[in-house]
Design an enzyme around this catalytic site. Structure first.
Site, PDB file in Angstrom:
ATOM      1  N   LYS A  50       0.829  -1.198   0.000  1.00 20.17           N
ATOM      2  CA  LYS A  50       0.000   0.000   0.000  1.00 20.17           C
ATOM      3  C   LYS A  50       0.867   1.252   0.000  1.00 20.17           C
ATOM      4  CE  LYS A  50      -1.744   2.002   3.597  1.00 20.17           C
ATOM      5  NZ  LYS A  50      -2.489   2.371   4.823  1.00 20.17           N
TER       6      LYS A  50
ATOM      7  N   ASP B 106      -6.353   0.835   0.776  1.00 24.31           N
ATOM      8  CA  ASP B 106      -6.509   1.126   2.199  1.00 24.31           C
ATOM      9  C   ASP B 106      -7.893   0.652   2.630  1.00 24.31           C
ATOM     10  OD1 ASP B 106      -8.290   3.008   1.206  1.00 24.31           O
ATOM     11  OD2 ASP B 106      -7.423   4.693   2.316  1.00 24.31           O
TER      12      ASP B 106
END
Length: 269
Positions: free
Chosen positions: A163, A181
């Site tokens: 991420k 996320d």
């Protein structure tokens, strides 16, 4: 901007009982199988997903990373610090950190207690201090003081997962990447783009629905929409521009007036 988006959202969502019924019918039919349900074909899913992306692009024309940064190193550190806190809190903290430690070499050689004192407001400050000092040392020692521009290198740095790596690649190096996320994952499942919970599987499954060049902006748009409209507990369904395309329409209030009150105007930076 978000207020205008909400107004646009409300106008799109005000389709009356027929539209609501159609959305609920999709939610029941969805992509499932059995019980006479008609699964969505791959082609139909791709077309619906891309149409939703176009609507989000119109709704949030200025969507962007809400972490403040000036260099790839600053974005990398800020993204690591954003775990378990808000972008706003990070943006209030990083000016002092970067003023005192502007380079990886500076931060790697810092006194940990001094860094902890600066990072305390972000929460988990001891672990974050260890991560940002560790990644700074790794950048200094293994990458000649320059943040690497490849995912396979970034994920070797302390505290950096896919991420974080995709945030840095997409926003600092213009390399397309999907940032999964909590907002992105929640919306991707609600939209019926995936049924996965694992971030890596979500990244690959959703990425296959869109041209690679769209990945970074798609991430921003879903995150903005998740923060402003499609909330975890009470999504503002009646004020959502995607209501007519969303199989989860009805998880939140469908009345336009009630839903508008749930829209958060932002900004979140």
């Amino acid at each position: 901007m978000a207020t205008n988006a909400a107004a646009k959202a409300g106008g799109t969502a005000a389709g009356g009982a027929a539209e609501e019924g159609a959305a609920k019918k999709r939610a029941k039919g969805g992509r499932g199988t059995g019980g006479g349900r008609r699964p969505e074909t791959r082609l139909a899913l791709v077309r619906r997903a891309r149409r939703m992306n176009r609507i989000l692009a119109e709704t949030y024309p200025d969507a962007h990373c809400e972490l403040n940064f000036g260099t790839p190193f600053q974005l990398l550190v800020a993204t690591v610090l954003s775990a378990q806190t808000t972008d706003m809190r990070v943006n209030m903290t990083t000016p002092e950190l970067f003023a005192k430690y502007p380079t990886p070499e500076d931060l790697a050689a810092a006194n940990p207690e001094d860094v902890e004192a600066i990072l305390r407001p972000t929460g988990f400050f001891r672990a974050k201090t260890k991560s940002v000092m560790g990644l700074s040392a790794a950048i200094r020692d293994r990458f000649n003081g320059e943040v690497p521009a490849r995912l396979e290198d970034l994920v070797t740095l302390p505290g950096v997962g896919r991420k974080t790596a995709n945030v840095v690649l997409g926003n600092a190096f213009d390399v397309p990447g999907i940032t999964v996320d909590t907002h992105f994952g929640r919306l991707a499942r609600r939209f019926g783009w995936t049924t996965e919970d694992d971030p890596v599987k979500i990244e690959h499954e959703v990425g296959s629905l869109f041209p690679r060049k769209e990945w970074t902006m798609l991430s921003h748009r879903l995150i903005w929409h998740g923060r402003r409209v499609c909330h975890a507990r009470r999504p503002a369904c009646g004020a959502c521009p995607l209501a007519h395309l969303c199989p989860s329409f009805g998880e939140g209030p469908t009345d336009e007036e009630t839903a508008r009150k749930l829209v958060k105007p932002g900004p979140f930076s």
